[in-house]
Every structure is written in C-alpha cells, then in structure tokens.
Design a protein around this motif. Structure first.
Motif, PDB file in Angstrom:
ATOM      1  N   GLU A   1      -4.796 -21.830 -25.419  1.00 53.39           N
ATOM      2  CA  GLU A   1      -3.741 -22.869 -25.318  1.00 53.39           C
ATOM      3  C   GLU A   1      -4.434 -23.865 -24.110  1.00 53.39           C
ATOM      4  OE1 GLU A   1      -1.147 -25.225 -23.924  1.00 53.39           O
ATOM      5  OE2 GLU A   1      -1.042 -24.028 -25.860  1.00 53.39           O
TER       6      GLU A   1
ATOM      7  N   ARG B   1      -3.173 -25.677 -21.763  1.00 50.55           N
ATOM      8  CA  ARG B   1      -2.314 -25.571 -20.588  1.00 50.55           C
ATOM      9  C   ARG B   1      -1.620 -24.213 -20.374  1.00 50.55           C
ATOM     10  NH1 ARG B   1      -3.199 -29.964 -16.866  1.00 50.55           N
ATOM     11  NH2 ARG B   1      -3.874 -31.600 -17.993  1.00 50.55           N
ATOM     12  N   GLN B   2      -0.485 -24.121 -20.666  1.00 60.95           N
ATOM     13  CA  GLN B   2       0.173 -22.884 -20.720  1.00 60.95           C
ATOM     14  C   GLN B   2       0.993 -22.650 -22.027  1.00 60.95           C
ATOM     15  OE1 GLN B   2       1.706 -24.161 -16.627  1.00 60.95           O
ATOM     16  NE2 GLN B   2       2.525 -22.188 -16.723  1.00 60.95           N
TER      17      GLN B   2
ATOM     18  N   THR C   1       3.571 -22.405 -24.706  1.00 57.01           N
ATOM     19  CA  THR C   1       5.031 -23.103 -24.912  1.00 57.01           C
ATOM     20  C   THR C   1       5.255 -24.541 -24.219  1.00 57.01           C
ATOM     21  OG1 THR C   1       6.463 -22.281 -22.898  1.00 57.01           O
ATOM     22  CG2 THR C   1       6.083 -20.735 -24.998  1.00 57.01           C
ATOM     23  N   CYS C   2       4.136 -24.986 -23.565  1.00 59.49           N
ATOM     24  CA  CYS C   2       4.375 -26.165 -22.777  1.00 59.49           C
ATOM     25  C   CYS C   2       4.346 -27.393 -23.603  1.00 59.49           C
ATOM     26  CB  CYS C   2       3.251 -26.292 -21.682  1.00 59.49           C
ATOM     27  SG  CYS C   2       1.623 -26.678 -22.427  1.00 59.49           S
TER      28      CYS C   2
ATOM     29  N   TRP D   1       8.982 -25.320 -25.550  1.00 54.56           N
ATOM     30  CA  TRP D   1       9.757 -24.826 -24.236  1.00 54.56           C
ATOM     31  C   TRP D   1      11.159 -25.480 -24.323  1.00 54.56           C
ATOM     32  CZ3 TRP D   1      11.391 -28.097 -20.341  1.00 54.56           C
ATOM     33  CH2 TRP D   1      10.800 -29.406 -20.260  1.00 54.56           C
TER      34      TRP D   1
ATOM     35  N   ALA E   1      11.126 -20.409 -25.791  1.00 48.37           N
ATOM     36  CA  ALA E   1      10.126 -19.845 -25.133  1.00 48.37           C
ATOM     37  C   ALA E   1      10.136 -18.428 -25.247  1.00 48.37           C
ATOM     38  CB  ALA E   1      10.362 -20.630 -23.842  1.00 48.37           C
TER      39      ALA E   1
ATOM     40  N   GLU F   1      -5.094 -18.794 -21.731  1.00 44.72           N
ATOM     41  CA  GLU F   1      -4.345 -20.372 -21.380  1.00 44.72           C
ATOM     42  C   GLU F   1      -5.464 -20.888 -20.461  1.00 44.72           C
ATOM     43  OE1 GLU F   1       0.099 -19.572 -20.673  1.00 44.72           O
ATOM     44  OE2 GLU F   1      -0.974 -18.207 -19.529  1.00 44.72           O
TER      45      GLU F   1
ATOM     46  N   CYS G   1       2.437 -31.544 -20.048  1.00 44.37           N
ATOM     47  CA  CYS G   1       2.750 -29.979 -19.805  1.00 44.37           C
ATOM     48  C   CYS G   1       4.301 -29.860 -19.200  1.00 44.37           C
ATOM     49  CB  CYS G   1       1.565 -29.638 -19.034  1.00 44.37           C
ATOM     50  SG  CYS G   1       1.804 -27.827 -18.698  1.00 44.37           S
ATOM     51  N   PHE G   2       5.088 -29.195 -19.922  1.00 52.40           N
ATOM     52  CA  PHE G   2       6.539 -29.093 -19.687  1.00 52.40           C
ATOM     53  C   PHE G   2       7.097 -30.308 -19.183  1.00 52.40           C
ATOM     54  CE2 PHE G   2       4.620 -24.807 -18.830  1.00 52.40           C
ATOM     55  CZ  PHE G   2       5.238 -24.013 -19.832  1.00 52.40           C
ATOM     56  N   ASP G   3       6.689 -31.445 -19.627  1.00 52.57           N
ATOM     57  CA  ASP G   3       6.964 -32.937 -19.099  1.00 52.57           C
ATOM     58  C   ASP G   3       8.157 -33.344 -19.979  1.00 52.57           C
ATOM     59  OD1 ASP G   3       5.129 -32.810 -17.386  1.00 52.57           O
ATOM     60  OD2 ASP G   3       3.788 -34.078 -18.333  1.00 52.57           O
TER      61      ASP G   3
END
Length: 814
Positions: free
Chosen positions: A38, A40-41, A43-44, A48, A154, A173, A287-289
């Motif tokens: 992955e 980044r992380q 589910t990012c 998510w 998630a 990750e 990422c989670f943005d």
C-alpha cells in the motif's frame, strides 16, 4: 524501513477493501508468499469515505450471488478477527415516485425472488410504518429487502487485512509500486519505492487493486483498465434527538440515498451529471483527503431531500463531504486476468458499490487465480470486455460524467448511453443515418438499432411498455420474415487464424469438426475443460491453412485472449481483421431474388448450399457471400472490403426497391433470433453453461479426436442432463419480456429467463431460459407441466418448447 521480501508468489497492489479482500481470500485458499503493498496507509484512497451500504440485489444472478457472499462474510468477520465491522442488518427500502419506477421495482422484486433474495412490496402506508420521518404523499410504492444493511468500510478492510495476516500474508504500508515488470509477455514482479529506498519483488502474479491509480499503473504495461475518478458528495447531519435505528433508504427518483448511523443521517447523491476529477492523474500525496465543497452542485439534491424528510430542515450539517471514487464506462467493475500480460490480474473500478462488491469479488478472483478459471460466469465484470480505445482519457472523462448518474436513473430496457459516442463507425454509417437509423452502441461500435420513418423522431422514448420504436421493429421483423431485409453487421469480430498448424490448433479449441473443404462454414463453440461455452462462433475455412472466425463484437477481446492463451508452440498467426471488412446481412424469402439482381453468380441451393462461403461478383466489385443465418430465414452474409462497402450497399438498396427491401436494425435481428431460439453468448450461453444443456450438442463432434472439453461432454452424455434450455411463448399477447423474469413450473420458481423479446411472427413475447430436469423424466412430462413467466409480479401462462416455436424444421432457410 519495512522488511520487504525479494520474492513472492503474488503481489497485490493497493490496500483498500478490494486489495485486502483478495489477500484474505488467497490466504484462505492456502496460498503462501502473499505480499500486499500500500503506497500510503490502508483504506486511504476511497474505502475510508465510502458510505458502506450493503445491498444484496444486483442486476443478475451471479452479481447477486457475490453481493450476498459479501454480506455473509462481513457478518462473520468480527467473530473471526475480533475487529468490529459495524455490520448492521437493518434492511433497505427503495421508493418509487412514478409509475415507471414502480414497474421497475416490481420487476426487481420478481428478479429477487428468482435469485432467492427476500423481498416485500410496500404501499405508502407500509413505507411510513418502516420509515416514519418520510413524506409519502406522492410516493407510489416501494420494496423492502430485509437482508440488506450497512457497515463500516474502513473497519471491514482492516478486519480483512487482519484475517489475511493471520493466515500468513504480508501487508506492508508506505511502499509504492512504481512499475509491474514483465518479460516475454508475462509478469515477473514489481519495482517499488519507499522514501529514498527502492527495490524489486520477483513474482509470478500481480493483482492491480489500485483504484483511482490503477488505470495509469496498468497503462505502463499496455493493460486496458478503463476507469476515471468522479467527485461523490454526501452530507452528515448533527445528531438528531430521538432518531431511532432506521433501514437504508433509497429515493432514486430524487437521486438520493439515506443512511442512519448513531442518530445522524447521511444523505448521499448520484446526480444526473457528475463531476469528473483527476484529469491529469491522481496526486501522488493524496491520502485521506477531501475535495473542495461544491454546495451549488449538491443543492438541488438537498432541497428535494428536505422536502422528502422534513426533519432535515431542523438538523444542522456536521459534515459536507466530497471525495473521489472511480467509475467505469458501463457502471460495472473489472475483475479477472488482463489479456495483454499473463499473470496480471485486476480487481478495480467499483462505481461506488465497492463495499458490497469487494467481499465477493475477492472470493471470486482468488478462486479464479487458484483454479485457472472463474468459479462461475463473471462476463459482466470480466476485464476482457474492455476495449483498447477505452484507455483514452477524454473518452473516459465524458462517459463517467453520465455513468455515475445512471446508477439511480430509470433502468429502462434498451436504454442507450449518450456521452462519448460516435467513435467506431461502419463504412455505411452515413448511409444508414440518412435513411433514418437510430443508433445504439456496443463495444464502441455505432449500430443501427431501428429505423425511423420519414418525419418520425429519431430517438428513444423509454418506457416499460411498448416503446416508440415498437411498430418500426415489427415492420422490420416482418420484412425479414416475409420479404427481404438488409442489416449492417460490420461490428462483427473477425479473426483470421492461419499457418501450418492452424487446423490442428482450432481442432483442439473447437467442439465441432473443422476438417472440412475450403469454403465450408462450421458453427461451433470453444469449450472449457468443464464442457461449458467460452465462445460461440462460426469458422469459415478459407484455404488449407487459413480460417476466418466470426464472433460477436462485444466478445472480440475475450476471444482473442482465449486463442492466444492456448497458442503454445503452434505455427499460427492470429490477426484481428474486424475493421477490414464490412458485413451486410441480406435476409428473407426474397433474399435470393435480390442477390441475383446484383450479381451474375448462381445463388440456387444446389450452387450455393447452406453453410458455404464463396467469392462473388457484386455490382462492380468482389465480395465473399456466406450462406448462413442468425434470423432463421434464407439469406447471405456479404463480407466486402471496407473500401467497396458503400458501393455494394448502394447496389443492393437500388436493386431491392421494388422487392420491398427494408433496412433493419439490431432490435429486429434480436427478436427474430429469439423467436427462432438461437442462443446469444453472454445471455443464453456462458462459460458456466454446459454445451449439451444449452441444446448445442449437434455442434459437438466427439468422434473427431481430442479437444478441450471433450471428456466433460462424454461424461455429461453418460450422466444425463440436470437442466435444459427451453423456449417460452406467452399465451397473453400484451406483456413484454426482457430477461431475468422468473420461470414458474407448476406454481414454483425454477429459474429465470436468459433473454426475451416480442416475437412479432408468433404474436406474443418470447423468451429463453434454463430449467431443472430429471434424468428419467420424459420430454412429454417436462413440457406437459404448467409453465408461467412472472412479469412484474404477475404470473403469465406460457407455452414451453425444446424445439424452436418458429419454423422448427428449418425449412425456411432453404
């Protein structure tokens, strides 16, 4: 720096719910050396922020099968892994605000019963009892699916990852795959980068679960993965005092869905015209943005929602969310083995139903990778349906602006997409357009579906009843039955197979005997090891070492992949010739008279018998005439080089004027073929339908020697059939059939139609469908049952037949 192995059996790219599901299911099957990387992380990307709706009923039996598997998996994951998944089986309600939507919901309810999904039809009063906060004064009806629910996307992904790790998979990750490496057309591994470090993992399998990033990664290896990100909007309210647990609610006529969670309401939208995003690629650091708010874009949905659920007017908005999700040109995700590179697998492009899809998709892909073939028919989502031109980013941007909205649009039969049209055209396109053609699209090809009369509107007026082109189709259908019709089928896939080993190669792949004289046409199937149908085609022997394979335009890439997969060391060249020749179908009782007017050649049955092809003079040029028919009438398929196609068309239309020649579209061809009980690949026959159960044993010659599927055919002949494909004709001339309508035998659902259309010559709707049968049951017992087809909740009596109800002896084709 993570400890990254130098080799693995499989590398999975992407740590969303799709990648985690694939890792989990491969590990469950006992695979070792599984590595998931992955960037980044976990589910990012999209997972998510997904809404997490779990709706089991999909558009077909196998897609429903996968969705039901997902629901069952998410229900048990928490106990297995100890991680809460938030799965809540609270049911779902879909409401209709129009009679058209009511008809759609009733047909969906019938389909649900055929698929074994519990469903209840609801009145407005019933809806209000289940969802008391809803304004129902203008609601027509609804349906309730008690088995549906919702979950935390998630946490599901993290639970899948934990389950995969427990079985030995490595999930890492912060490591980006920069390239999939290949050699001689096969995957060899991946290059990776983590911070300032980089390296390589050798692997024989790679799975692209890259979501929004997957398209550009695939393109590096020439793999077609047509998807594009769109902005997807929802709001979450502040907590609403006294709000009890509620089912998931969908109001498709207002493009909205509602989800209650922890006393708050999530309101999401699938607006008619979406906003594509990421035209220059997805940012590296995404990422989670979230994307910028666009209240103006969402406001029409919100305004209707407040009127539909007045309590929203008093509730504050806690979150206005805008996040990207990937959409595909046909609103179906991609799964399976990429045809361009061996060992390259795909699970991506989920069109905002990734949570309910990924559990089943991961299971199915793991089975496919493990056994070398899909566990059941997955053609709807098979990556091999993708066309190379669909890598074009402008095409994708235009198309996905429409497909997001189609999720909640009325799903009328014969509905055509409107965006990104006109790319692939027959040499006769402008001729057809000038004569009133109304076009549809298949695999990018513009094809004349029906012809408007002078002064008529040249567009569809959709409904669940007789649409505006019904009488046009009837006239075209009856012209093929009683006079002569001309159909442009230049979209046929045309594959030339030639070389020293061409005959031996095709004999190995095809069930019928291809060792025939040059000029003979053989109808055949390519089978898999289970005796089920991988391809339905005609093979024309052009010479001792050259053959022409004619396949549906929609399956061309699949068929090319199947041929190349089995090529081995054979001295054979496989060439896609689809664009080189136009194809004109001249069909009907007067076809012989028309052909004789434009050519000096002899078209008598003795000189040009059925199942033969030969070169003819036509007009001022040359063509190849194939005596074959997909409509069940006397006729020829005229194959002519693209440069001469317009001339040949003009010669035929001029000569046919006083014969009553009528231009006919694909709708008329389809209704004729169903009336004649001819099978259609992807509907009536698939790779999980045994060739004998499909009634195509006449096209299999086990005595010719070994071929793929031969042992399965012999075994089935010994064991007897467990199901058969029947043709049904309704006794009531009014109802219409499309496909997936339940089949009832003596009052009990035993199957569903695979295809349906109105049989104008038979005077009622006609369909095909498989039904169970017992080995010791006679044909008379089978057909003597009381047969009904359920149409929008109403059982309609039908006649059943094993032989074609129209011209069962084939006398009309002479």
């Amino acid at each position: 720096m993570p400890d990254i192995p130098s080799s693995a059996r499989v590398v999975i790219i992407g740590g969303g719910i799709s990648g985690c599901s694939v890792a989990y299911h491969l590990a469950e099957r006992g695979w070792t050396d599984i590595v998931l990387l992955e960037r980044r992380q976990l589910t990012c990307g999209t997972t998510w922020h997904a809404a997490g709706l779990i709706g089991q009923l999909r558009a077909s039996r196998n897609m429903t099968r996968l969705a039901k598997y997902s629901a069952d998996l998410y229900r048990r994951l928490e106990a297995e892994t100890g991680l809460a998944t938030g799965f809540s089986q609270r049911g779902s309600i879909t409401v209709a605000l129009t009679e058209a939507r009511r008809e759609e919901l009733l047909r969906q309810a019938s389909m649900a019963r055929a698929f074994g999904v519990e469903v209840n039809e609801l009145s407005p009063v019933d809806i209000n009892a289940l969802y008391p906060h809803l304004e129902v004064s203008d609601v027509v009806s609804g349906v309730h699916l008690p088995g549906d629910g919702q979950a935390d996307p998630a946490n599901i992904a993290l639970a899948l990852a934990k389950g995969a790790r427990a079985r030995g998979a490595r999930i890492i990750e912060g490591v980006k795959v920069t390239r999939v490496t290949t050699d001689c057309g096969r995957v060899t591994g991946v290059d990776w980068r983590a911070g300032d470090e980089q390296g390589h993992i050798a692997a024989t399998h790679v799975v692209n679960c890259g979501g929004m990033w997957g398209r550009d990664l695939a393109a590096q290896n020439g793999v077609t993965l047509p998807l594009h990100a769109c902005e997807h909007f929802y709001i979450v309210t502040e907590a609403i005092p006294g709000l009890e647990r509620l089912p998931v609610l969908r109001v498709p006529d207002e493009c909205a869905y509602y989800k209650e969670d922890a006393g708050k309401i999530l309101l999401g939208a699938f607006e008619p015209k979406a906003k594509p995003w990421g035209m220059s690629g997805i940012p590296e650091d995404f990422c989670f943005d979230q994307l910028p708010e666009d209240l103006d874009h969402f406001e029409p949905i919100l305004e209707k929602a407040v009127a539909r659920m007045p309590l929203l007017a008093e509730a504050g908005i806690h979150t206005f969310f805008n996040g990207p999700e990937s959409f595909t040109p046909d609103d179906r995700y991609y799964l399976g083995a990429a045809p361009e590179v061996a060992g390259y697998w795909v699970a991506a492009g989920y069109n905002s139903i990734g949570i309910v899809s990924s559990g089943g998709a991961g299971m199915a892909l793991a089975a496919w990778m493990d056994k070398g073939e899909p566990p059941f028919d997955l053609w709807e989502v098979d990556i091999r349906r993708a066309q190379p031109f669909q890598r074009n980013r402008r095409y994708l941007r235009e198309r996905v602006s429409e497909t997001l909205g189609l999720l909640y649009a009325d799903h009328y039969p014969y509905r055509q997409v409107e965006t990104a049209r006109g790319l692939r055209r027959s040499p006769l396109h402008e001729h057809l357009k000038a004569r009133g053609a109304v076009f549809g699209e298949v695999a990018g090809w513009e094809r004349a579906n029906w012809f408007a009369r002078p002064g008529e509107l040249r567009e569809y007026r959709y409904s669940w009843g007789r649409q505006n082109w019904f009488s046009n189709q009837r006239d075209e259908h009856m012209a093929l039955r009683e006079g002569v019709g001309l159909i442009d089928m230049s979209s046929f896939g045309k594959i030339r197979v030639e070389g020293r080993d061409a005959l031996a190669f095709l004999q190995r792949l095809c069930g019928n005997d291809l060792d025939v004289a040059p000029g003979r046409i053989v109808y055949t199937q390519m089978l898999n090891a289970r005796g089920c149908i991988e391809s339905d085609l005609t093979v024309t022997r052009l010479s001792e070492t050259a053959f022409l394979l004619v396949v549906p335009g929609a399956t061309l890439q699949r068929d090319l992949a199947w041929l190349r997969r089995h090529l081995g060391e054979a001295w054979v060249t496989i060439t896609d010739m689809s664009a080189a020749e136009a194809v004109l179908l001249v069909m009907g009782p007067r076809a012989r008279a028309l052909m004789s007017r434009v050519s000096p050649d002899d078209f008598s049955d003795a000189a040009h018998p059925f199942g033969t092809a030969r070169e003819i003079e036509i007009g001022l040029g040359l063509a190849r005439a194939h005596r074959i028919s997909y409509v069940g009438e006397l006729g020829w398929e005229v194959y002519v080089s693209a440069d001469q196609a317009a001339h040949v068309f003009e010669e035929l239309t001029d000569a046919g004027e006083d014969l009553g020649l009528r231009l006919c579209g694909l709708h008329a061809m389809d209704s004729c073929r169903i009336e004649k009980a001819y099978r259609h690949f992807g509907h009536d026959i698939t790779d999980e339908d045994h060739v004998l159960e499909a009634g195509l044993g006449f096209a299999v010659k086990t005595g010719k020697g070994d071929f793929i599927g031969r042992e399965a055919v012999l075994r089935k002949r010994d064991e007897g059939l467990s199901r058969r494909l029947l043709q049904f004709c309704l006794c009531d001339p009014e109802p219409l059939l499309f496909h997936n309508e339940p089949i009832l035998r003596n009052g009990r659902i035993v199957g569903q139609l695979t295809s349906g259309a109105y049989g104008h010559a038979l005077g009622a709707a006609v369909g095909l469908g498989y039904v169970p049968c017992c080995g010791d049951e006679s044909v008379a017992e089978l057909l003597g049952s009381v047969w009904q087809i359920e149409v929008a909740g109403r059982p309609v009596t039908a006649r059943a037949s094993l032989k074609p109800l129209y011209d069962p002896t084939g006398a009309r084709m002479i």
